[in-house]
Design a protein around this motif. Sequence first.
Motif, PDB file in Angstrom:
ATOM      1  N   ASP A   1      -3.379 -10.208  96.332  1.00  0.00           N
ATOM      2  CA  ASP A   1      -2.448  -9.730  97.338  1.00  0.00           C
ATOM      3  C   ASP A   1      -2.627 -10.537  98.605  1.00  0.00           C
ATOM      4  O   ASP A   1      -3.635 -11.175  98.834  1.00  0.00           O
ATOM      5  N   ASP A   2      -1.586 -10.524  99.441  1.00  0.00           N
ATOM      6  CA  ASP A   2      -1.539 -11.412 100.581  1.00  0.00           C
ATOM      7  C   ASP A   2      -2.483 -11.017 101.692  1.00  0.00           C
ATOM      8  O   ASP A   2      -2.618 -11.727 102.674  1.00  0.00           O
ATOM      9  N   SER A   3      -3.147  -9.896 101.565  1.00  0.00           N
ATOM     10  CA  SER A   3      -4.095  -9.507 102.592  1.00  0.00           C
ATOM     11  C   SER A   3      -5.519  -9.575 102.060  1.00  0.00           C
ATOM     12  O   SER A   3      -6.431  -9.014 102.638  1.00  0.00           O
ATOM     13  N   GLY A   4      -5.696 -10.296 100.946  1.00  0.00           N
ATOM     14  CA  GLY A   4      -6.999 -10.353 100.317  1.00  0.00           C
ATOM     15  C   GLY A   4      -7.943 -11.284 101.031  1.00  0.00           C
ATOM     16  O   GLY A   4      -7.717 -11.736 102.143  1.00  0.00           O
TER      17      GLY A   4
ATOM     18  N   VAL B   1      -4.978 -14.825 108.367  1.00  0.00           N
ATOM     19  CA  VAL B   1      -3.855 -14.142 109.011  1.00  0.00           C
ATOM     20  C   VAL B   1      -2.807 -13.781 107.961  1.00  0.00           C
ATOM     21  O   VAL B   1      -2.418 -14.634 107.162  1.00  0.00           O
ATOM     22  N   PRO B   2      -2.332 -12.549 107.915  1.00  0.00           N
ATOM     23  CA  PRO B   2      -1.315 -12.188 106.935  1.00  0.00           C
ATOM     24  C   PRO B   2      -0.065 -13.057 107.086  1.00  0.00           C
ATOM     25  O   PRO B   2       0.388 -13.332 108.196  1.00  0.00           O
ATOM     26  N   TYR B   3       0.470 -13.497 105.953  1.00  0.00           N
ATOM     27  CA  TYR B   3       1.700 -14.290 105.942  1.00  0.00           C
ATOM     28  C   TYR B   3       2.843 -13.439 105.415  1.00  0.00           C
ATOM     29  O   TYR B   3       2.695 -12.726 104.421  1.00  0.00           O
ATOM     30  N   THR B   4       3.988 -13.505 106.066  1.00  0.00           N
ATOM     31  CA  THR B   4       5.170 -12.772 105.635  1.00  0.00           C
ATOM     32  C   THR B   4       6.135 -13.729 104.972  1.00  0.00           C
ATOM     33  O   THR B   4       6.556 -14.726 105.576  1.00  0.00           O
TER      34      THR B   4
ATOM     35  N   PHE C   1       3.561 -23.252 100.850  1.00  0.00           N
ATOM     36  CA  PHE C   1       3.021 -24.194 101.818  1.00  0.00           C
ATOM     37  C   PHE C   1       3.040 -23.650 103.244  1.00  0.00           C
ATOM     38  O   PHE C   1       2.216 -24.027 104.065  1.00  0.00           O
ATOM     39  N   SER C   2       3.955 -22.764 103.544  1.00  0.00           N
ATOM     40  CA  SER C   2       3.935 -22.120 104.854  1.00  0.00           C
ATOM     41  C   SER C   2       2.728 -21.197 104.971  1.00  0.00           C
ATOM     42  O   SER C   2       2.090 -21.116 106.032  1.00  0.00           O
ATOM     43  N   CYS C   3       2.409 -20.502 103.889  1.00  0.00           N
ATOM     44  CA  CYS C   3       1.218 -19.650 103.888  1.00  0.00           C
ATOM     45  C   CYS C   3      -0.043 -20.494 104.051  1.00  0.00           C
ATOM     46  O   CYS C   3      -0.902 -20.191 104.895  1.00  0.00           O
TER      47      CYS C   3
ATOM     48  N   GLY D   1      -7.047 -14.572  96.819  1.00  0.00           N
ATOM     49  CA  GLY D   1      -6.844 -15.307  98.058  1.00  0.00           C
ATOM     50  C   GLY D   1      -5.582 -14.884  98.769  1.00  0.00           C
ATOM     51  O   GLY D   1      -4.646 -14.353  98.163  1.00  0.00           O
ATOM     52  N   ILE D   2      -5.526 -15.159 100.044  1.00  0.00           N
ATOM     53  CA  ILE D   2      -4.429 -14.645 100.860  1.00  0.00           C
ATOM     54  C   ILE D   2      -3.081 -15.262 100.502  1.00  0.00           C
ATOM     55  O   ILE D   2      -2.027 -14.676 100.740  1.00  0.00           O
TER      56      ILE D   2
END
Length: 283
Positions: A65-68, A78-81, A190-192, A224-225
């Motif tokens: 998950d993106d907050s891992g 930093v969380p990515y949206t 790539f933005s993440c 990983g995030i």
Amino acid sequence: MLRPILLTTSFVGISILTVFAGCSSSSSKATGGNDSGSAADVVVHHDSGSSSGSSSGGSGDDSGDDSGDSGGSCSAGVPYTATTWTNVVAHQGLCDAADLSAFLVACGDAQTATSCNTWSTANLAGADGGGGSTCGNCIVPPNATGTGGASFVTFDSMGNGYFGPNYPGCIQLMDTTNGSSCAGAYDNLFSCLGLECNLCTGTDGDGTSEDPEACENGDVATGGICASYLSPYQTKCMTDNADGGVAAQCSPGSATNPATINPDWTLIINLICGGGATDAGGQ
């Protein structure tokens, strides 16, 4: 994948790192294969390798998950949206041969921080309060979102911007069947990774806590995030990333020599900002 190559300049009062691309494991390009190292100097970071995922990190599992957990110790965490890709328009007719030449001299293979900063100040909207030039604002759009112009733009966790050839935009335009889907997956992965790892100050494989490659590999590993963006990228860009596919066509310079970016800029600026279909293959 194609990953950013960084050059520090200044733009709108903040540090802008121009992102060029070499073939590698993260943020700015998409060719198939496994990571195979990098080449770097103190100003421009060219990373060589490819796009089938992380070289020593995760397996591409989409379960993180993106907050891992973040990967390398320099990962911002930093969380990515996720964003929705906006299709780029081809042949906008905003740059001519003289504009292209001036940009390549300032920000291409032989650029320096000073030369690219001077070009940015004169040609990009908002730089020192100016309105920029018609061509400059097509190469790096004023909204700096990564779509719409000839540059793909990412941001680090401090809000600094990074720009390089718009490879996802090129793929979207040249692959009329699957290009838009690939471009959107590319954009989010790539933005993440840029958000998490653009501020790492080391060089790939240096074994330090500032190793950007370790940061990226960790951030796409399971948990990983950025892990949830790797599998969609691999799946949606599989055809484009195949040998001889559109990704290679969009990177005629750096696909074969990561130290050469001018052919990529030339192709993509002509394709997006040039005036006609005959411009698209210009070198």
